[in-house]
Each structure stands twice: as structure tokens, then as C-alpha cells.
Write a protein that holds these residues in place. Structure first.
Motif, PDB file in Angstrom:
ATOM      1  N   ASN A 150      24.534  61.359 126.807  1.00 62.94           N
ATOM      2  CA  ASN A 150      25.577  61.148 127.531  1.00 62.94           C
ATOM      3  C   ASN A 150      25.063  61.688 129.200  1.00 62.94           C
ATOM      4  N   PRO A 151      25.886  60.988 129.990  1.00 60.04           N
ATOM      5  CA  PRO A 151      25.487  61.555 131.515  1.00 60.04           C
ATOM      6  C   PRO A 151      25.437  63.175 131.607  1.00 60.04           C
ATOM      7  N   GLY A 152      24.351  63.649 132.282  1.00 62.10           N
ATOM      8  CA  GLY A 152      24.377  65.020 132.452  1.00 62.10           C
ATOM      9  C   GLY A 152      23.657  65.741 131.283  1.00 62.10           C
ATOM     10  N   GLN A 153      23.401  65.124 130.113  1.00 62.97           N
ATOM     11  CA  GLN A 153      22.952  65.696 129.169  1.00 62.97           C
ATOM     12  C   GLN A 153      21.527  65.420 129.208  1.00 62.97           C
ATOM     13  N   ASP A 154      20.537  65.958 130.125  1.00 65.83           N
ATOM     14  CA  ASP A 154      19.207  65.436 130.482  1.00 65.83           C
ATOM     15  C   ASP A 154      18.616  66.968 130.231  1.00 65.83           C
ATOM     16  N   TYR A 155      17.392  66.923 129.796  1.00 63.65           N
ATOM     17  CA  TYR A 155      16.271  68.029 129.997  1.00 63.65           C
ATOM     18  C   TYR A 155      14.960  67.249 130.331  1.00 63.65           C
ATOM     19  N   VAL A 156      14.609  67.876 131.655  1.00 64.50           N
ATOM     20  CA  VAL A 156      13.460  67.688 132.224  1.00 64.50           C
ATOM     21  C   VAL A 156      12.397  68.560 132.125  1.00 64.50           C
ATOM     22  N   PHE A 157      11.287  67.946 131.272  1.00 65.94           N
ATOM     23  CA  PHE A 157      10.262  68.873 131.074  1.00 65.94           C
ATOM     24  C   PHE A 157       9.280  69.403 132.191  1.00 65.94           C
ATOM     25  N   PRO A 158       8.960  70.651 132.068  1.00 61.18           N
ATOM     26  CA  PRO A 158       8.009  71.012 132.817  1.00 61.18           C
ATOM     27  C   PRO A 158       6.498  70.681 132.554  1.00 61.18           C
ATOM     28  N   THR A 166      19.467  73.217 122.310  1.00 63.72           N
ATOM     29  CA  THR A 166      20.614  73.324 122.862  1.00 63.72           C
ATOM     30  C   THR A 166      20.651  74.670 123.514  1.00 63.72           C
ATOM     31  N   ASN A 167      20.445  75.778 123.125  1.00 63.14           N
ATOM     32  CA  ASN A 167      20.707  77.006 123.830  1.00 63.14           C
ATOM     33  C   ASN A 167      19.842  78.189 123.207  1.00 63.14           C
ATOM     34  N   GLN A 168      18.668  77.544 122.694  1.00 63.54           N
ATOM     35  CA  GLN A 168      17.684  78.740 121.773  1.00 63.54           C
ATOM     36  C   GLN A 168      16.248  78.457 122.418  1.00 63.54           C
ATOM     37  N   VAL A 169      15.636  79.581 122.384  1.00 56.46           N
ATOM     38  CA  VAL A 169      14.065  79.264 122.776  1.00 56.46           C
ATOM     39  C   VAL A 169      13.421  79.772 121.620  1.00 56.46           C
ATOM     40  N   HIS A 170      12.455  78.631 121.226  1.00 55.37           N
ATOM     41  CA  HIS A 170      11.738  79.048 119.954  1.00 55.37           C
ATOM     42  C   HIS A 170      10.131  78.739 120.369  1.00 55.37           C
ATOM     43  N   PRO A 171       9.588  79.734 120.919  1.00 57.20           N
ATOM     44  CA  PRO A 171       7.926  79.380 121.267  1.00 57.20           C
ATOM     45  C   PRO A 171       7.214  78.887 120.527  1.00 57.20           C
ATOM     46  N   GLU A 172       7.576  78.716 119.114  1.00 57.43           N
ATOM     47  CA  GLU A 172       6.479  78.130 118.009  1.00 57.43           C
ATOM     48  C   GLU A 172       6.854  76.621 118.189  1.00 57.43           C
ATOM     49  N   SER A 173       7.688  76.145 118.684  1.00 57.94           N
ATOM     50  CA  SER A 173       7.884  74.777 118.992  1.00 57.94           C
ATOM     51  C   SER A 173       8.030  74.164 120.184  1.00 57.94           C
ATOM     52  N   PHE A 216      17.864  73.085 126.606  1.00 57.30           N
ATOM     53  CA  PHE A 216      18.872  72.706 127.538  1.00 57.30           C
ATOM     54  C   PHE A 216      19.575  73.888 128.315  1.00 57.30           C
ATOM     55  N   ALA A 217      19.289  74.860 127.621  1.00 52.94           N
ATOM     56  CA  ALA A 217      20.128  76.255 128.250  1.00 52.94           C
ATOM     57  C   ALA A 217      21.596  75.989 128.377  1.00 52.94           C
ATOM     58  N   SER A 218      22.222  75.237 127.679  1.00 56.02           N
ATOM     59  CA  SER A 218      23.636  75.000 127.799  1.00 56.02           C
ATOM     60  C   SER A 218      24.388  75.654 126.421  1.00 56.02           C
ATOM     61  N   SER A 219      25.587  75.915 127.239  1.00 57.16           N
ATOM     62  CA  SER A 219      26.521  76.857 126.252  1.00 57.16           C
ATOM     63  C   SER A 219      27.421  76.029 125.574  1.00 57.16           C
TER      64      SER A 219
END
Length: 84
Positions: free
Chosen positions: A21-29, A43-50, A55-58
Motif C-alpha cells: 500500500n502507498p506509504g507502507q515503505d521501509y527504506v534500508f540503511p 512491523t514494530n519490533q526489533v530483532h537484532p538476530e534477523s 517499520f516502527a509502525s503502531s
């Protein structure tokens, strides 16, 4: 899950994952995805192992009953898509 099935590392800086969907974008560092390695973008979790990507979306990004993801390289060309 995004996999590097090639034989060389790929730097994902500026690559974009769209969740259908428009606006549902993640741009990689800047991140070197090694040959044979996989990462995940949550969506809204950080898992360093993967990879530690989110997206840091609520609000929900991926639909549990099916969705479509698109992967674009840093030049904006679509390089992959996956429907489930």
C-alpha cells in the motif's frame, strides 16, 4: 524474509520494501546482506538476530490472511515481489 541468493554481498542502502500500500515503505540503511543470508523486516519490533529492521509502525503492516510485498533496489527498479 529477504534472502541474498547470489554469490556476493549486497549493500541494501537505499533499497525499499513496500508492503503493498502507498506509504507502507521501509527504506534500508547501509547494510551488507551476505551471500546465503536472510533478514526480516518487522512491523514494530526489533530483532537484532534477523537484521534489526522495523517499520516502527503502531499500525499493522502485514495482513495475517495474505498480503503482497515488493522489493526495489536503490535505483528504484523492482527486483522482487512475494505474495502470500
Amino acid at each position: 524474509e529477504i534472502a541474498n541468493t547470489g554469490g556476493t554481498a549486497v549493500n541494501l542502502a537505499g533499497w525499499r520494501l513496500n508492503a503493498g500500500n502507498p506509504g507502507q515503505d521501509y527504506v534500508f540503511p547501509s547494510y551488507d546482506l551476505q551471500p546465503g543470508a536472510t533478514i526480516r523486516v518487522y512491523t514494530n519490533q526489533v530483532h537484532p538476530e534477523s537484521g534489526g529492521f522495523t517499520f516502527a509502525s503502531s499500525k499493522p503492516i502485514w495482513n495475517n490472511d495474505g498480503d503482497h510485498g515488493y522489493l526495489f533496489n536503490a535505483s528504484g527498479a523492482q527486483v522482487s515481489d512475494y505474495r502470500y
